[in-house]
Write a protein that holds these residues in place. Structure first.
Motif, PDB file in Angstrom:
ATOM      1  N   GLY A  78       0.813  -1.204   0.000  1.00  0.00           N
ATOM      2  CA  GLY A  78       0.000   0.000   0.000  1.00  0.00           C
ATOM      3  C   GLY A  78       0.847   1.255   0.000  1.00  0.00           C
ATOM      4  O   GLY A  78       2.071   1.208   0.020  1.00  0.00           O
ATOM      5  N   GLY A  79       0.188   2.398  -0.033  1.00  0.00           N
ATOM      6  CA  GLY A  79       0.875   3.675   0.007  1.00  0.00           C
ATOM      7  C   GLY A  79       1.615   3.974  -1.289  1.00  0.00           C
ATOM      8  O   GLY A  79       1.394   3.349  -2.322  1.00  0.00           O
ATOM      9  N   ARG A  80       2.510   4.934  -1.198  1.00  0.00           N
ATOM     10  CA  ARG A  80       3.258   5.334  -2.378  1.00  0.00           C
ATOM     11  C   ARG A  80       4.693   5.667  -1.998  1.00  0.00           C
ATOM     12  O   ARG A  80       4.999   5.983  -0.840  1.00  0.00           O
ATOM     13  N   ILE A  81       5.569   5.594  -2.981  1.00  0.00           N
ATOM     14  CA  ILE A  81       6.941   6.080  -2.832  1.00  0.00           C
ATOM     15  C   ILE A  81       7.198   7.050  -3.975  1.00  0.00           C
ATOM     16  O   ILE A  81       6.719   6.856  -5.097  1.00  0.00           O
ATOM     17  N   ARG A  82       7.932   8.122  -3.664  1.00  0.00           N
ATOM     18  CA  ARG A  82       8.224   9.152  -4.651  1.00  0.00           C
ATOM     19  C   ARG A  82       9.736   9.310  -4.760  1.00  0.00           C
ATOM     20  O   ARG A  82      10.425   9.459  -3.752  1.00  0.00           O
ATOM     21  N   TYR A  83      10.229   9.275  -5.990  1.00  0.00           N
ATOM     22  CA  TYR A  83      11.660   9.446  -6.260  1.00  0.00           C
ATOM     23  C   TYR A  83      11.895  10.806  -6.910  1.00  0.00           C
ATOM     24  O   TYR A  83      11.087  11.277  -7.711  1.00  0.00           O
ATOM     25  N   GLY A  84      13.019  11.413  -6.577  1.00  0.00           N
ATOM     26  CA  GLY A  84      13.445  12.636  -7.234  1.00  0.00           C
ATOM     27  C   GLY A  84      14.741  12.392  -7.979  1.00  0.00           C
ATOM     28  O   GLY A  84      15.685  11.807  -7.431  1.00  0.00           O
ATOM     29  N   LEU A  85      14.803  12.821  -9.239  1.00  0.00           N
ATOM     30  CA  LEU A  85      15.972  12.582 -10.075  1.00  0.00           C
ATOM     31  C   LEU A  85      16.346  13.857 -10.811  1.00  0.00           C
ATOM     32  O   LEU A  85      15.501  14.730 -11.054  1.00  0.00           O
ATOM     33  N   ASN A  86      17.600  13.931 -11.175  1.00  0.00           N
ATOM     34  CA  ASN A  86      18.111  15.098 -11.888  1.00  0.00           C
ATOM     35  C   ASN A  86      18.028  14.846 -13.394  1.00  0.00           C
ATOM     36  O   ASN A  86      18.369  13.772 -13.871  1.00  0.00           O
ATOM     37  N   GLY A  87      17.566  15.838 -14.148  1.00  0.00           N
ATOM     38  CA  GLY A  87      17.538  15.708 -15.594  1.00  0.00           C
ATOM     39  C   GLY A  87      16.147  15.831 -16.168  1.00  0.00           C
ATOM     40  O   GLY A  87      15.323  16.623 -15.702  1.00  0.00           O
ATOM     41  N   SER A  88      15.850  15.019 -17.176  1.00  0.00           N
ATOM     42  CA  SER A  88      14.571  15.080 -17.871  1.00  0.00           C
ATOM     43  C   SER A  88      14.401  13.794 -18.671  1.00  0.00           C
ATOM     44  O   SER A  88      15.280  12.922 -18.661  1.00  0.00           O
ATOM     45  N   PHE A  89      13.273  13.667 -19.373  1.00  0.00           N
ATOM     46  CA  PHE A  89      13.079  12.529 -20.274  1.00  0.00           C
ATOM     47  C   PHE A  89      12.165  12.944 -21.416  1.00  0.00           C
ATOM     48  O   PHE A  89      11.311  13.826 -21.263  1.00  0.00           O
ATOM     49  N   ASP A  90      12.349  12.311 -22.555  1.00  0.00           N
ATOM     50  CA  ASP A  90      11.536  12.626 -23.727  1.00  0.00           C
ATOM     51  C   ASP A  90      11.050  11.367 -24.443  1.00  0.00           C
ATOM     52  O   ASP A  90      10.654  11.404 -25.598  1.00  0.00           O
ATOM     53  N   SER A  91      11.091  10.238 -23.746  1.00  0.00           N
ATOM     54  CA  SER A  91      10.685   8.963 -24.336  1.00  0.00           C
ATOM     55  C   SER A  91      10.217   8.044 -23.218  1.00  0.00           C
ATOM     56  O   SER A  91      10.603   8.208 -22.057  1.00  0.00           O
ATOM     57  N   LEU A  92       9.373   7.087 -23.567  1.00  0.00           N
ATOM     58  CA  LEU A  92       8.976   6.044 -22.620  1.00  0.00           C
ATOM     59  C   LEU A  92       9.543   4.683 -23.023  1.00  0.00           C
ATOM     60  O   LEU A  92       9.104   3.653 -22.529  1.00  0.00           O
ATOM     61  N   ASN A  93      10.515   4.698 -23.909  1.00  0.00           N
ATOM     62  CA  ASN A  93      11.113   3.456 -24.399  1.00  0.00           C
ATOM     63  C   ASN A  93      12.532   3.326 -23.861  1.00  0.00           C
ATOM     64  O   ASN A  93      13.454   3.976 -24.359  1.00  0.00           O
ATOM     65  N   PRO A  94      12.748   2.498 -22.834  1.00  0.00           N
ATOM     66  CA  PRO A  94      14.082   2.369 -22.243  1.00  0.00           C
ATOM     67  C   PRO A  94      15.029   1.469 -23.028  1.00  0.00           C
ATOM     68  O   PRO A  94      16.177   1.285 -22.619  1.00  0.00           O
ATOM     69  N   PHE A  95      14.573   0.926 -24.159  1.00  0.00           N
ATOM     70  CA  PHE A  95      15.370  -0.046 -24.896  1.00  0.00           C
ATOM     71  C   PHE A  95      16.067   0.547 -26.118  1.00  0.00           C
ATOM     72  O   PHE A  95      16.811  -0.139 -26.804  1.00  0.00           O
ATOM     73  N   LEU A  96      15.837   1.836 -26.386  1.00  0.00           N
ATOM     74  CA  LEU A  96      16.435   2.500 -27.533  1.00  0.00           C
ATOM     75  C   LEU A  96      17.553   3.426 -27.112  1.00  0.00           C
ATOM     76  O   LEU A  96      17.543   3.978 -26.001  1.00  0.00           O
ATOM     77  N   LEU A  97      18.513   3.620 -28.009  1.00  0.00           N
ATOM     78  CA  LEU A  97      19.531   4.636 -27.791  1.00  0.00           C
ATOM     79  C   LEU A  97      18.955   6.019 -28.049  1.00  0.00           C
ATOM     80  O   LEU A  97      19.327   7.001 -27.423  1.00  0.00           O
ATOM     81  N   LYS A  98      17.990   6.077 -28.968  1.00  0.00           N
ATOM     82  CA  LYS A  98      17.351   7.340 -29.313  1.00  0.00           C
ATOM     83  C   LYS A  98      16.470   7.804 -28.153  1.00  0.00           C
ATOM     84  O   LYS A  98      15.657   7.060 -27.627  1.00  0.00           O
ATOM     85  N   GLY A  99      16.618   9.055 -27.760  1.00  0.00           N
ATOM     86  CA  GLY A  99      15.789   9.601 -26.699  1.00  0.00           C
ATOM     87  C   GLY A  99      16.298   9.216 -25.318  1.00  0.00           C
ATOM     88  O   GLY A  99      17.183   8.374 -25.160  1.00  0.00           O
ATOM     89  N   VAL A 100      15.725   9.850 -24.295  1.00  0.00           N
ATOM     90  CA  VAL A 100      16.064   9.565 -22.900  1.00  0.00           C
ATOM     91  C   VAL A 100      14.793   9.127 -22.189  1.00  0.00           C
ATOM     92  O   VAL A 100      13.819   9.885 -22.119  1.00  0.00           O
ATOM     93  N   ALA A 101      14.775   7.912 -21.685  1.00  0.00           N
ATOM     94  CA  ALA A 101      13.615   7.365 -20.990  1.00  0.00           C
ATOM     95  C   ALA A 101      13.731   7.627 -19.490  1.00  0.00           C
ATOM     96  O   ALA A 101      14.833   7.747 -18.952  1.00  0.00           O
TER      97      ALA A 101
END
Length: 630
Positions: A78-101
């Motif tokens: 239950g509940g939630r966990i929240r992570y904070g990270l530095n940077g940004s992302f422009d893709s939802l595909n973590p398997f490509l070199l193109k873009g940042v997931a």
């Protein structure tokens, strides 16, 4: 992208075999056409099916284990966990070199939350894998193949059963469009068989790379019925169906990602999942810089902050939530090697082509001054790539096994590195730093440089010794300026350019930099990732790996040796020899490391404590945390 060698075809005439090989080589025959429903390849010896496999030796956990030792099996859900990270992302595909997931979709640190592999790692072993999507695995001792039996209950989040066709589809998809690391593994598959119902076997040319079968087991499995190749190959916000414990919910491109628990997650009761994936919701928020991220953490915008700034750790955890106990400062120990952090030289640039120049530049980093004035003396100087572990060459004279491995290259390796007495130059004080600078001027003279007026100049070409440092944070800029200050005193110019996160990562991917700050993590089972980072075949490939542009036959040979090692003794010797040739290349100005891990944690989040039977080698794993309440 076709495989580099044709598969071996048996059970047919020589003429047919030749015809099939010709079709393969010309591209007419594709991977999909040789994925058959029965064994058509040369016979291979097989071992008994087992629940798990290890890189060296046998897995820690038996077939009937109830859960990993480092989890709390009674952790509430239950509940939630929240992570904070530095940077940004422009893709939802973590398997490509193109873009940042974004992190957290398919992630070692934050979890395989959306996509899953055939086999999953345990975090308290150097490199052992246990069945996840695969019910069992069969790997012969010579590691010339690996066979998986898919679990009948394994399914994607849309209810479709995971089958062999999905595995074959994923292999072809990653071969043609995936990151270079995936392509490198897949192109070494000679052929694929289906030896039985819901079984799939990958056959390799030989077992010389003993890590390869395990890496194949760690490939994701993606749904053939729900992914269009043309969508997958693009970098964008396409949402693909996975089989993991979480579903992609809300997406604010570049800023925030929310994952919600899949109530029908198929594997929640498997032993490797007990005590993990405890939150109903995972939120991942990105910040443009570390200062903004820390301010958000102080206000409770996210729950944990792996701290890297000693000044902040020493002086700035005095905010209200820390004072009243709502935020804990945790000091944790890691069982992993410390890895390497440093200013990497891009040896593709002419200014860094000379090893003598790189070695000399590495002596001019004033570690003691930096550590005292910027970091409260909380750091330890980094010297090697596997420091603080049995795999490190530091303090260890070369063994006979290492001498055999390094025999063709011994003349080119510095004596102190072979003897185990090497330490990076660290001036004790300002007076000692002046001695270091005078010695540097002499060493650069041996490389053809001399002072013309106040400028260090290559005397033959007339080219000044000058280069640019690429930074993306105030901390990197501050550190670079302290280094530039010393270089300037002997006529070397290092300009510092600060760019935004998107430009920084793009320039890093295409190797468009002179020098930048890099960190190479290390494990107790280094393997194919070292090939991506250091092998000469990766020098001229865009990506995020061989930033140094290393192209050294000694490095290539040591990587081959560590991948081929059959015993822990042979493996240790190969990694130590590898460590020596990396140090000897002087590809970086070595920086420093923390002896311990620092973690700021809001107490609404709990983690397994001293009552756990074991601990992850990495110190902690957020996938084992749970929600305690406000």
């Amino acid at each position: 992208m076709p495989m580099t060698s044709p598969p071996r075809f048996a059970n047919g005439s020589d003429k047919l075999g030749r015809q099939l090989r010709q079709l393969w080589q010309t591209g007419v025959l594709t991977l999909g056409l040789i994925l058959t429903s029965g064994p058509v390849l040369d016979s291979v010896a097989h071992a008994e099916p087992t629940h798990g496999i290890a890189m060296h030796g046998t897995p820690k956990y038996p077939a009937d284990f109830a859960h990993f030792d480092y989890v709390n099996p009674d952790a509430p859900k239950g509940g939630r966990i929240r992570y904070g990270l530095n940077g940004s992302f422009d893709s939802l595909n973590p398997f490509l070199l193109k873009g940042v997931a974004p992190r957290g979709l398919w992630d070692v640190d934050y979890g395989l939350n959306v996509y899953e592999p055939l086999l999953a790692r345990s975090d308290d072993e150097a490199f052992s894998l246990y069945g996840l999507i695969a019910e069992w695995v069969d790997m012969p001792e010579d590691r010339s193949s690996i066979t998986f039996k898919l679990r009948d209950e394994a399914k994607f989040s849309d209810g479709h059963q995971i089958d062999v066709e999905d595995v074959k589809f994923t292999v072809a998809l990653l071969r043609d469009h995936g990151r270079p690391a995936y392509k490198s593994r897949i192109t070494r598959i000679m052929a694929i068989e289906e030896p039985g119902e819901r079984q799939i076997r990958f056959v390799f040319e030989d077992g010389s790379d003993r890590e390869l079968p395990l890496l194949i087991g760690m490939l994701p499995v993606l749904p053939s019925h729900a992914i269009k190749t043309e969508d997958f190959s693009k970098s964008g916000m396409y949402r693909f169906v996975g089989s993991g414990p979480y579903l992609i919910d809300d997406v604010d491109p570049g800023t925030r990602l929310t994952l919600t628990r899949n109530p029908d997650y198929w594997a929640k009761d498997l032993p490797i999942k007990v005590g993990q994936n405890n939150f109903d919701t995972i939120e991942i928020e990105y910040f443009r810089d570390n200062t903004a991220m820390f301010e958000a953490f102080k206000k409770g915008a996210f729950d944990l902050l792996p701290e890297s700034d000693p000044a902040r750790w020493a002086n700035q955890y005095d905010f209200n939530a820390a004072k009243d106990g709502r935020v804990e400062k945790l000091t944790l120990q890691s069982g992993l090697p410390k890895g390497m952090s440093g200013f990497v030289f891009n040896t593709r640039k002419p200014v860094f082509a000379d090893r003598t120049v790189r070695r000399t530049l590495a002596t001019l980093f004033d570690f003691n001054w930096v550590n005292k004035n910027l970091y409260h003396d909380l750091f330890t100087r980094t010297a090697g790539y596997f420091q603080n572990s049995s795999l490190s060459s530091l303090g260890q004279p070369m063994s006979e096994a290492e001498k055999t491995l390094l025999a063709p290259y011994l003349d080119g390796i510095d004596k102190e590195i072979l003897e185990g007495t090497y330490e990076p130059v660290s001036a004790a004080d300002a007076r000692d730093m002046r001695k270091v600078m005078r010695r540097a001027i002499k060493d650069l003279a041996a490389a053809g440089y001399g002072l013309k007026g106040a400028v260090m100049t290559h005397l033959e070409s007339g080219r000044p010794l000058a280069f640019e440092f690429l930074a993306t944070s105030k901390e990197q800029e501050r550190l670079a300026l302290s280094y530039a200050r010393i270089l300037e005193k002997i006529g070397i110019t290092m300009s510092v350019r600060v760019v935004d996160s998107a430009q920084y990562w793009e320039r890093r991917k295409v190797m468009d930099f002179d020098t930048m700050k890099m960190s190479w993590s290390a494990s107790l089972s280094p393997g194919n990732e070292q090939q991506a980072r250091w092998h000469s075949s990766q020098r001229d490939k865009d990506g995020w790996f061989n930033q140094a542009g290393a192209a050294d036959p000694a490095i290539d040979a040591m990587i081959d040796a560590l991948l081929a090692a059959r015993t822990q003794e042979d493996f240790t010797a190969a990694v130590r020899a590898f460590d020596r040739v990396l140090i000897n290349g002087y590809y970086v100005v070595p920086m420093f490391h923390k002896s311990d891990q620092w973690l700021g944690l809001w107490k609404r989040i709990a983690m397994p404590g001293d009552d756990a039977k074991g601990r992850p080698l990495a110190g902690y794993r957020p996938t084992t945390f749970w929600y305690r309440g406000e």
